[in-house]
Design a protein around this motif. Structure first.
Motif, short mmCIF file in Angstrom:
data_model
loop_
_atom_site.label_atom_id
_atom_site.label_comp_id
_atom_site.label_asym_id
_atom_site.label_seq_id
_atom_site.Cartn_x
_atom_site.Cartn_y
_atom_site.Cartn_z
N SER A 1 76.20 41.32 143.21
CA SER A 1 76.63 42.36 142.38
C SER A 1 77.99 42.34 142.16
CB SER A 1 76.04 43.59 142.54
OG SER A 1 74.49 43.31 142.52
N VAL A 2 78.83 42.51 141.16
CA VAL A 2 80.18 43.10 140.69
C VAL A 2 79.97 44.72 140.58
CG1 VAL A 2 82.08 42.87 139.37
CG2 VAL A 2 80.69 40.73 139.95
N VAL A 3 80.49 45.21 141.53
CA VAL A 3 80.37 46.78 141.59
C VAL A 3 81.26 47.19 140.71
CG1 VAL A 3 80.25 48.81 142.73
CG2 VAL A 3 79.32 46.92 143.84
N HIS A 4 80.92 48.09 139.63
CA HIS A 4 82.02 48.63 138.75
C HIS A 4 82.48 50.03 139.08
CE1 HIS A 4 80.89 45.57 135.47
NE2 HIS A 4 81.69 44.78 136.38
N THR A 5 81.40 50.67 139.44
CA THR A 5 81.60 52.39 139.83
C THR A 5 80.57 52.49 140.98
OG1 THR A 5 81.88 52.83 137.88
CG2 THR A 5 81.33 54.69 139.09
N GLU B 1 69.41 71.24 138.34
CA GLU B 1 70.32 71.82 137.59
C GLU B 1 71.48 70.97 136.82
OE1 GLU B 1 70.61 75.05 136.57
OE2 GLU B 1 68.79 75.72 137.76
N GLU B 2 72.22 71.16 135.68
CA GLU B 2 73.03 70.33 134.97
C GLU B 2 74.29 70.05 135.47
OE1 GLU B 2 73.83 71.74 130.95
OE2 GLU B 2 71.71 71.40 130.30
N SER B 3 74.55 70.99 136.67
CA SER B 3 75.88 70.71 137.40
C SER B 3 75.71 69.95 138.61
CB SER B 3 76.59 72.10 137.57
OG SER B 3 75.79 72.83 138.28
N THR B 4 74.59 69.71 138.91
CA THR B 4 74.19 68.90 140.18
C THR B 4 75.07 67.65 140.35
OG1 THR B 4 71.87 69.74 140.30
CG2 THR B 4 72.15 67.90 141.53
N PRO B 5 75.56 67.68 141.49
CA PRO B 5 76.33 66.39 141.69
C PRO B 5 75.52 64.97 142.06
CG PRO B 5 77.07 68.23 143.23
CD PRO B 5 75.95 68.36 142.83
N LEU B 6 75.85 64.05 141.28
CA LEU B 6 75.09 62.81 141.54
C LEU B 6 75.80 61.53 142.11
CD1 LEU B 6 73.28 63.37 138.04
CD2 LEU B 6 72.21 64.13 139.93
N VAL B 7 75.14 60.87 142.77
CA VAL B 7 75.77 59.67 143.25
C VAL B 7 75.38 58.59 141.88
CG1 VAL B 7 75.64 57.70 144.69
CG2 VAL B 7 75.50 59.81 145.70
N HIS B 8 76.50 57.99 141.45
CA HIS B 8 76.55 57.04 140.29
C HIS B 8 76.85 55.88 140.64
CE1 HIS B 8 76.47 55.30 136.23
NE2 HIS B 8 77.69 55.13 136.35
N LEU B 9 76.04 54.63 140.55
CA LEU B 9 76.40 53.37 141.08
C LEU B 9 76.13 52.64 139.53
CD1 LEU B 9 76.81 50.84 142.87
CD2 LEU B 9 74.35 51.01 143.07
N ASP C 1 79.04 54.84 151.06
CA ASP C 1 79.90 53.98 152.11
C ASP C 1 79.25 52.41 152.02
OD1 ASP C 1 81.41 56.21 152.85
OD2 ASP C 1 79.88 56.66 154.25
N VAL C 2 77.96 52.23 151.08
CA VAL C 2 77.53 50.84 151.14
C VAL C 2 78.23 49.88 150.42
CG1 VAL C 2 75.38 49.75 150.50
CG2 VAL C 2 75.11 52.07 151.63
N ASP C 3 78.23 48.52 150.73
CA ASP C 3 78.53 47.42 149.92
C ASP C 3 77.59 47.12 149.45
OD1 ASP C 3 79.94 45.32 148.67
OD2 ASP C 3 80.53 44.37 150.66
N PHE C 4 77.61 47.29 147.95
CA PHE C 4 76.38 46.56 147.23
C PHE C 4 76.56 45.42 146.43
CE2 PHE C 4 75.14 51.25 147.03
CZ PHE C 4 74.09 51.28 147.55
N THR C 5 77.38 44.56 147.14
CA THR C 5 77.67 43.31 146.52
C THR C 5 76.47 42.28 146.75
OG1 THR C 5 80.09 43.47 147.03
CG2 THR C 5 79.10 41.22 146.66
N HIS C 6 75.70 42.58 147.93
CA HIS C 6 74.67 41.85 148.37
C HIS C 6 73.45 42.46 148.82
CE1 HIS C 6 72.58 37.95 150.18
NE2 HIS C 6 72.25 38.17 149.01
N THR C 7 73.10 43.51 148.39
CA THR C 7 72.02 44.29 148.90
C THR C 7 71.27 45.11 147.93
OG1 THR C 7 71.49 45.71 150.77
CG2 THR C 7 73.20 46.41 149.58
N GLY C 8 69.88 45.37 148.34
CA GLY C 8 69.24 46.04 147.20
C GLY C 8 69.39 47.75 147.69
N LEU C 9 69.27 48.24 146.41
CA LEU C 9 69.51 50.15 146.48
C LEU C 9 68.35 50.28 147.29
CD1 LEU C 9 70.80 52.62 145.65
CD2 LEU C 9 69.40 52.59 143.53
N TYR C 10 67.04 50.18 146.99
CA TYR C 10 66.09 50.74 147.77
C TYR C 10 65.98 50.26 149.09
CZ TYR C 10 63.71 51.65 142.93
OH TYR C 10 63.66 51.96 141.87
#
Length: 255
Positions: free
Chosen positions: A104-108, A124-132, A160-169
């Protein structure tokens, strides 16, 4: 000689005639061992390099050949990822299960608020979300643009994860103790935008599948995902039987 198949000053431009002839030769498996380079085609057909490049561009847009700056064209390796419907699946595992390498090429990868997504997650609409956001590759070829949102209070360690070569789950289970065990998906055919075509490396003739997933753990929504996957590289299948049959929910496509 192949050059004899091209009609100078004919109704069809030379690049179109060349493209048609190359398709015939491809169907005859003439190029299974190796696909000729630009200069070889120029010499063989007696046409300009511009004519050859235009024909190759069409084959590249169709996913038939792979060609890049400074690299000789070659046949694209057959690559179709098949995924069974009705089961939680990981695109990472689906690709690697075919013997191909998923990178994967991580953009965000950040924390943000999104009221629409938060509401879908029952927050709630203001809930902070981790976005990948990632561009998913299979053996180096673009396969999908993947965007996912998860509540920060559940998924903060993923930052803190490098998602270049791993699965989110895999990482969600390992670091957060959360296993996505169910959910709901909406799958529809779409026409990619110009920017999406650029990311996926496809021409205007290739459609895509838009997959929207609400993933849950213990019945609680933990993930909202939007994945745009190449329609010429990904197949969804379903099993059915005379006894059990299978159920499909049909609904209008949403803009």
């Amino acid at each position: 000689m192949p050059a004899g198949t091209l009609v100078r000053n004919g109704a069809a431009p030379l690049w179109a005639q060349l493209l048609a002839d190359l398709r015939i030769r491809l169907d005859a498996h003439e190029f299974d061992a190796a696909f000729p380079g630009e200069l070889a085609l120029v010499a063989e057909y007696g046409v300009s390099r511009h004519t050859v490049r235009e024909a190759l561009r069409r084959l590249r847009d169709e996913g038939v050949v792979v060609a890049g700056r400074g690299r000789a064209p070659r046949l694209a390796a057959p690559m179709e990822i098949e995924q069974q419907l009705g089961a939680i699946y990981s695109l990472f595992s689906a690709v690697e299960g075919t013997g191909r390498v998923q990178r994967s090429v991580v953009h965000t990868l950040d924390v943000r608020a999104d009221g629409v997504v938060a509401a879908r997650l029952g927050r709630e609409e203001s809930t902070p979300l981790v976005h990948l956001e990632r561009l998913r590759l299979a053996d180096g070829e673009p396969l999908a643009v993947d965007r996912v949102w998860l509540p920060e209070d559940l998924a903060a360690p993923l930052l803190d994860v490098d998602f270049t070569h791993t699965g989110l789950y895999d990482e969600l289970a390992r670091l957060c103790g959360i296993r996505v065990a169910g959910g709901r998906e909406n799958i529809r055919a779409v026409i990619p935008t110009e920017e999406e075509r650029r990311l996926l490396g496809v021409g205007p003739g290739v459609a895509a599948l838009a997959i929207e997933r609400l993933g849950s753990s213990g019945g609680v929504p933990v993930e909202w995902r939007h994945t745009l996957v190449r329609g010429d590289r990904f197949t969804l299948t379903a099993q059915f039987s005379a006894r059990d049959g299978y159920q499909m929910e049909l609904g209008p496509n949403r803009p």
